[in-house]
Design a protein around this motif. Structure first.
Motif, PDB file in Angstrom:
ATOM      1  N   MET A 212      -0.201  -0.879  -9.114  1.00  0.00           N
ATOM      2  CA  MET A 212       1.121  -1.458  -9.322  1.00  0.00           C
ATOM      3  C   MET A 212       1.118  -2.931  -8.946  1.00  0.00           C
ATOM      4  N   PRO A 213       2.071  -3.682  -9.456  1.00  0.00           N
ATOM      5  CA  PRO A 213       2.260  -5.041  -8.940  1.00  0.00           C
ATOM      6  C   PRO A 213       2.819  -4.985  -7.525  1.00  0.00           C
ATOM      7  N   MET A 214       2.843  -6.117  -6.868  1.00  0.00           N
ATOM      8  CA  MET A 214       3.335  -6.191  -5.491  1.00  0.00           C
ATOM      9  C   MET A 214       4.865  -6.222  -5.527  1.00  0.00           C
ATOM     10  N   THR A 215       5.477  -5.117  -5.152  1.00  0.00           N
ATOM     11  CA  THR A 215       6.931  -4.969  -5.155  1.00  0.00           C
ATOM     12  C   THR A 215       7.356  -4.296  -3.853  1.00  0.00           C
ATOM     13  N   PRO A 216       8.653  -4.299  -3.532  1.00  0.00           N
ATOM     14  CA  PRO A 216       9.098  -3.545  -2.355  1.00  0.00           C
ATOM     15  C   PRO A 216       8.705  -2.075  -2.437  1.00  0.00           C
ATOM     16  N   GLU A 217       8.768  -1.506  -3.645  1.00  0.00           N
ATOM     17  CA  GLU A 217       8.399  -0.100  -3.806  1.00  0.00           C
ATOM     18  C   GLU A 217       6.915   0.129  -3.528  1.00  0.00           C
ATOM     19  N   SER A 218       6.060  -0.775  -4.009  1.00  0.00           N
ATOM     20  CA  SER A 218       4.622  -0.571  -3.789  1.00  0.00           C
ATOM     21  C   SER A 218       4.262  -0.726  -2.313  1.00  0.00           C
ATOM     22  N   VAL A 219       4.976  -1.595  -1.591  1.00  0.00           N
ATOM     23  CA  VAL A 219       4.748  -1.709  -0.148  1.00  0.00           C
ATOM     24  C   VAL A 219       5.132  -0.402   0.541  1.00  0.00           C
ATOM     25  N   ALA A 220       6.279   0.166   0.165  1.00  0.00           N
ATOM     26  CA  ALA A 220       6.715   1.437   0.753  1.00  0.00           C
ATOM     27  C   ALA A 220       5.752   2.567   0.392  1.00  0.00           C
ATOM     28  N   THR A 234      -6.519   1.629  -3.717  1.00  0.00           N
ATOM     29  CA  THR A 234      -5.796   0.521  -4.342  1.00  0.00           C
ATOM     30  C   THR A 234      -6.590  -0.022  -5.527  1.00  0.00           C
ATOM     31  N   ILE A 235      -5.913  -0.136  -6.666  1.00  0.00           N
ATOM     32  CA  ILE A 235      -6.540  -0.625  -7.898  1.00  0.00           C
ATOM     33  C   ILE A 235      -5.684  -1.769  -8.432  1.00  0.00           C
ATOM     34  N   ALA A 236      -6.286  -2.922  -8.621  1.00  0.00           N
ATOM     35  CA  ALA A 236      -5.541  -4.092  -9.083  1.00  0.00           C
ATOM     36  C   ALA A 236      -4.955  -3.849 -10.469  1.00  0.00           C
ATOM     37  N   ASP A 237      -3.710  -4.259 -10.663  1.00  0.00           N
ATOM     38  CA  ASP A 237      -3.040  -3.995 -11.938  1.00  0.00           C
ATOM     39  C   ASP A 237      -3.591  -4.827 -13.089  1.00  0.00           C
ATOM     40  N   SER A 238      -4.438  -5.820 -12.786  1.00  0.00           N
ATOM     41  CA  SER A 238      -5.024  -6.642 -13.848  1.00  0.00           C
ATOM     42  C   SER A 238      -6.279  -6.018 -14.441  1.00  0.00           C
ATOM     43  N   PHE A 239      -6.783  -4.945 -13.835  1.00  0.00           N
ATOM     44  CA  PHE A 239      -8.021  -4.348 -14.329  1.00  0.00           C
ATOM     45  C   PHE A 239      -7.819  -3.667 -15.680  1.00  0.00           C
ATOM     46  N   SER A 240      -8.886  -3.664 -16.447  1.00  0.00           N
ATOM     47  CA  SER A 240      -8.878  -2.958 -17.725  1.00  0.00           C
ATOM     48  C   SER A 240      -8.886  -1.456 -17.477  1.00  0.00           C
ATOM     49  N   ALA A 241      -8.622  -0.695 -18.535  1.00  0.00           N
ATOM     50  CA  ALA A 241      -8.653   0.764 -18.424  1.00  0.00           C
ATOM     51  C   ALA A 241     -10.037   1.243 -18.004  1.00  0.00           C
ATOM     52  N   GLU A 242     -11.082   0.561 -18.489  1.00  0.00           N
ATOM     53  CA  GLU A 242     -12.450   0.957 -18.142  1.00  0.00           C
ATOM     54  C   GLU A 242     -12.727   0.735 -16.657  1.00  0.00           C
ATOM     55  N   GLU A 243     -12.300  -0.416 -16.135  1.00  0.00           N
ATOM     56  CA  GLU A 243     -12.514  -0.698 -14.720  1.00  0.00           C
ATOM     57  C   GLU A 243     -11.680   0.235 -13.845  1.00  0.00           C
ATOM     58  N   MET A 244     -10.498   0.558 -14.307  1.00  0.00           N
ATOM     59  CA  MET A 244      -9.659   1.516 -13.589  1.00  0.00           C
ATOM     60  C   MET A 244     -10.350   2.876 -13.521  1.00  0.00           C
ATOM     61  N   GLU A 245     -10.916   3.307 -14.641  1.00  0.00           N
ATOM     62  CA  GLU A 245     -11.574   4.609 -14.710  1.00  0.00           C
ATOM     63  C   GLU A 245     -12.766   4.680 -13.753  1.00  0.00           C
ATOM     64  N   LEU A 371      -2.126  -5.182  -4.110  1.00  0.00           N
ATOM     65  CA  LEU A 371      -2.720  -4.226  -3.184  1.00  0.00           C
ATOM     66  C   LEU A 371      -4.170  -3.912  -3.533  1.00  0.00           C
ATOM     67  N   GLY A 372      -4.574  -4.194  -4.771  1.00  0.00           N
ATOM     68  CA  GLY A 372      -5.955  -3.961  -5.177  1.00  0.00           C
ATOM     69  C   GLY A 372      -6.931  -4.982  -4.638  1.00  0.00           C
ATOM     70  N   TRP A 373      -6.435  -6.084  -4.096  1.00  0.00           N
ATOM     71  CA  TRP A 373      -7.279  -7.082  -3.432  1.00  0.00           C
ATOM     72  C   TRP A 373      -6.972  -7.045  -1.947  1.00  0.00           C
ATOM     73  N   MET A 374      -7.935  -7.401  -1.124  1.00  0.00           N
ATOM     74  CA  MET A 374      -7.747  -7.224   0.316  1.00  0.00           C
ATOM     75  C   MET A 374      -6.561  -8.005   0.860  1.00  0.00           C
ATOM     76  N   MET A 375      -6.173  -9.101   0.192  1.00  0.00           N
ATOM     77  CA  MET A 375      -5.056  -9.878   0.709  1.00  0.00           C
ATOM     78  C   MET A 375      -3.723  -9.158   0.527  1.00  0.00           C
ATOM     79  N   GLY A 376      -3.672  -8.114  -0.317  1.00  0.00           N
ATOM     80  CA  GLY A 376      -2.452  -7.322  -0.427  1.00  0.00           C
ATOM     81  C   GLY A 376      -2.187  -6.534   0.842  1.00  0.00           C
ATOM     82  N   PRO A 377      -3.098  -5.635   1.246  1.00  0.00           N
ATOM     83  CA  PRO A 377      -2.938  -4.974   2.546  1.00  0.00           C
ATOM     84  C   PRO A 377      -2.864  -5.962   3.705  1.00  0.00           C
ATOM     85  N   TRP A 378      -3.651  -7.035   3.643  1.00  0.00           N
ATOM     86  CA  TRP A 378      -3.595  -8.057   4.698  1.00  0.00           C
ATOM     87  C   TRP A 378      -2.175  -8.589   4.841  1.00  0.00           C
TER      88      TRP A 378
END
Length: 682
Positions: A212-220, A234-245, A371-378
């Motif tokens: 998901m993108p970084m939103t209040p809901e995704s933080v919760a 955590t999977i970055a929302d910019s990834f392709s379907a292949e990278e997600m898989e 959240l898919g990059w470490m700076m999201g949880p950070w």
């Protein structure tokens, strides 16, 4: 102040009117002090406002510090004032331990690692369900340190503690009014997620994915999964379907939280559809707008139907080394590394926010990330554990709208990747805005361009940029900056407190410009991987250090400079940072090798002249008899990267080569390719 004879003409050429130039000359002539740092401090406090063309700022900075620049000595652009010297967290620690400098504090922290970690835990007010018997147990060696022995905790409890009506998140969606979510409201939403997972039959220890993108809901969602004792994938929302898989197969989550679509630059991009129709992974689907833009499968649920009615948050007790999150980082092979963060990793993230970014209660922290990059949880931990407020917006980070949000949200700590700064500067995105509320900038993910960072500092009335470098496997930074030392644009000013490392040359000797090797233990540093042998990746075949200590490879190259400053030189290994995202050269090469008539591919990252974010350059060996049309091949390669890897990775140049240079062991000599490219471009 001494000025060149033709200074009036210089100022006019740099963009001032004759009257403005004469007025500035008169002001400068009245400066009687001679010491360069004092001259500069007077200039930035009384003369150099954001309204004056940046070309004037840059010229005067070079003029004032000309001698240092000629001698290769770092030239600062910001100096600590009373707020930093008296009220910063680091200043308080110096007083607590009767120390005089950052160097002394760092030395104390690595000579007394257990005492340092205990002090950090106390300063952050980390909550325990059961107190630890020992802070650090080294009976299995530094490679397998056991942190907080026999403790029980859930790190989410430390994010809430006794806060209620204070703003936890302020957010703006699609240029609407800025809204806020209090700590109490975020806690209730987190409880609805945690209890919803329990009611759905998800058990502690099971993995739950978030894309998901970084939103209040995704933080919760992030906090709720961990509060329930589960593990966030955590999977970055910019990834392709292949990278997600790839990431879903590696981690096998039992559920995924995902949004229907994402809007970027006025375009609506699919997200939910990346799951594919036939995948058996059930999804909880959130809508970007008021209603869903897609049809759900029978195994899926809408967000509103998933949330529990139970708003009481309980924290499932976990061991310190139990996983909370799995993030991904590319190494020197094609598949990403799955890196677990345990219950102790957030202590490193929040600690860096507390000490080096000087985050205080009530601060507003903004960092465009995911959240898919470490700076999201950070961002989540560094803000909430330090009683600050997270600032979120769906505005594109490189846009004027984002810069306006920074102003209107009263952001006090703004993090970014250097590429963003370059765009802001080129497009004049900050013109006319008031960023005076910003206390600290921070930059990570790429090598910084000093000129861009000087420009950034000038937009907020000269505030420091804390350069910050670490990795997903460190939970934070190993080299960074401090508000207790003068800030030099684009340069690091200190090792992270509590983190010891060496610069070694190819023979294993200490050097001023070499490869970074960590000296464990450090809280937050990874001790395992989910799909690799941790020892093989980080410790195998590394000779002991100069004092026979265990060393851990990292892969960065750093140059030590006079005055205790450092400059990043990129990566030693096959990894590269593109747009703030770490990716393996091998991943790119394997993908581009599919193109017809391409025999071999080598991907390298090359810093631009003057420094700054790395640029992706592709060397190709083409089938004999095939005529290379560079523009056409580059477009084809870019399309393939956009569709199957990441649309944020942009190819800067494609070069043909008859044969790739290789070592005796057949490893591509990327340094030689960099030299070849840079030599051809000079």
């Amino acid at each position: 102040m001494d000025l060149p004879v033709d200074i009036l003409d210089v100022f006019i050429e740099l963009g001032l009117t004759s009257a403005e130039a004469q007025g500035l000359v008169n002001t400068l002539k009245n400066i009687s002090i001679k010491e360069d740092s004092e001259i500069w401090q007077q200039l930035i406090s009384q003369v150099l406002t954001p309204e004056i063309p940046f070309s004037i700022h840059r010229f005067l900075h070079q003029q004032v510090f000309q001698r240092r620049i000629e001698q290769g000595v770092p030239a600062p652009a910001w100096f600590s004032g009373d707020p930093e010297l008296s009220h910063s967290h680091l200043a308080q620690w110096l007083r607590d331990f009767d120390l005089c400098s950052m160097d002394e504090l760092h030395e104390w922290s690595i000579q007394n690692r257990e005492a340092f970690t205990r002090k950090l835990i106390e300063s952050l007010r980390i909550q325990f369900i059961q107190q630890p018997e020992h802070i650090m147990n080294l009976s299995a060696g530094v490679e397998n340190v056991d942190w907080l022995t026999e403790a029980k905790l859930n790190i989410v409890e430390s994010c809430f503690r006794d806060k209620s009506e204070q703003a936890a998140i302020i957010f703006q969606k699609q240029n609407q009014e800025i809204q806020q979510l209090s700590y109490q409201e975020l806690k209730k939403l987190t409880a609805q997620v945690a209890n919803g997972l329990k009611e759905a039959g998800v058990h502690p220890g099971e993995r739950v994915a978030v894309m998901m993108p970084m939103t209040p809901e995704s933080v919760a969602i992030f906090l709720g999964i961990i509060a329930a004792g589960c593990v966030v994938v955590t999977i970055a929302d910019s990834f392709s379907a292949e990278e997600m898989e790839v990431r879903l197969k590696m981690t096998e989550p039992c559920l995924i939280f995902i949004q229907d679509v994402i809007s970027r630059n006025g375009k609506q991009l699919p997200l939910y559809s990346k799951l594919g129709l036939n995948r058996e992974l059930p999804a909880v689907v959130l809508s970007e707008g008021e209603s869903l833009q897609i049809s759900l499968r029978s195994i899926d649920r809408q967000w509103i139907n998933f949330l529990s009615n139970n708003t009481e948050l309980s924290y499932v007790a976990r061991n310190p080394n139990d996983d909370t999150t799995i993030l991904f980082s590319s190494g020197t092979t094609g598949s990403p590394k799955g890196i677990p963060w345990d219950q102790t990793t957030p202590i490193k993230s929040a600690g860096d926010g507390f000490l080096h970014h000087d985050i205080h209660p009530g601060d507003v922290v903004c960092w465009p990330t995911n959240l898919g990059w470490m700076m999201g949880p950070w961002l989540v931990y560094a803000s909430l554990i330090n009683d600050a407020t997270i600032a979120l917006t769906d505005a594109v980070p490189t846009s004027r709208e984002f810069c306006e949000f920074v102003q209107n949200a009263n952001v006090t700590m703004l993090g970014l990747v250097p590429s963003i700064v370059s765009v802001w500067r080129n497009q004049d995105c900050v013109s006319g805005l008031d960023w005076s509320q910003i206390k600290v900038f921070s930059s990570t993910g790429e090598c910084s361009n000093p000129d861009d960072m000087l420009w950034l500092m000038s937009r907020a009335g000269y505030r420091p940029v804390i350069e910050y470098c670490g990795g997903t496997e460190t939970g934070g930074g190993y080299i960074t900056g401090t508000v207790l030392k003068p800030g030099v644009p684009g340069f690091f000013s200190c090792p992270a407190v509590g983190f010891s490392w060496l610069l070694l040359d190819e023979s294993g000797n200490k050097t001023k410009n070499g490869e970074v090797f960590f000296e464990p233990p450090v809280i937050g540093l990874s001790t395992r991987l989910i799909n690799r042998n941790h020892h093989e990746v980080y410790f195998a075949d590394i000779a002991p250090g100069p004092e026979q200590q265990v060393l851990r490879r990292h892969g960065d190259q750093i140059e030590a400079l006079p005055g205790g400053y450092y400059r990043a030189q990129g990566r030693i290994d096959d990894a590269m940072n593109l747009g703030g995202i770490k990716v393996s050269s091998v991943q790119i090469e394997e993908l581009l090798s599919q193109i017809k008539d391409v025999v071999e591919v080598a991907a390298i990252a090359v810093p631009p002249e003057g420094g700054g974010p790395s640029q992706l350059v592709i060397f190709v060996v083409i089938n004999a008899g095939t005529e290379l049309v560079v523009d056409q091949l580059q477009k084809e390669m870019q399309q393939l990267i956009r569709m199957q890897l990441n649309p944020l990775f942009k190819i800067h140049a494609v070069r043909e080569i008859a044969q790739l240079p290789r070592t005796a062991s057949n490893k591509v000599m990327r340094r030689k390719l960099r030299d070849l490219y840079q030599g051809a471009d000079t």
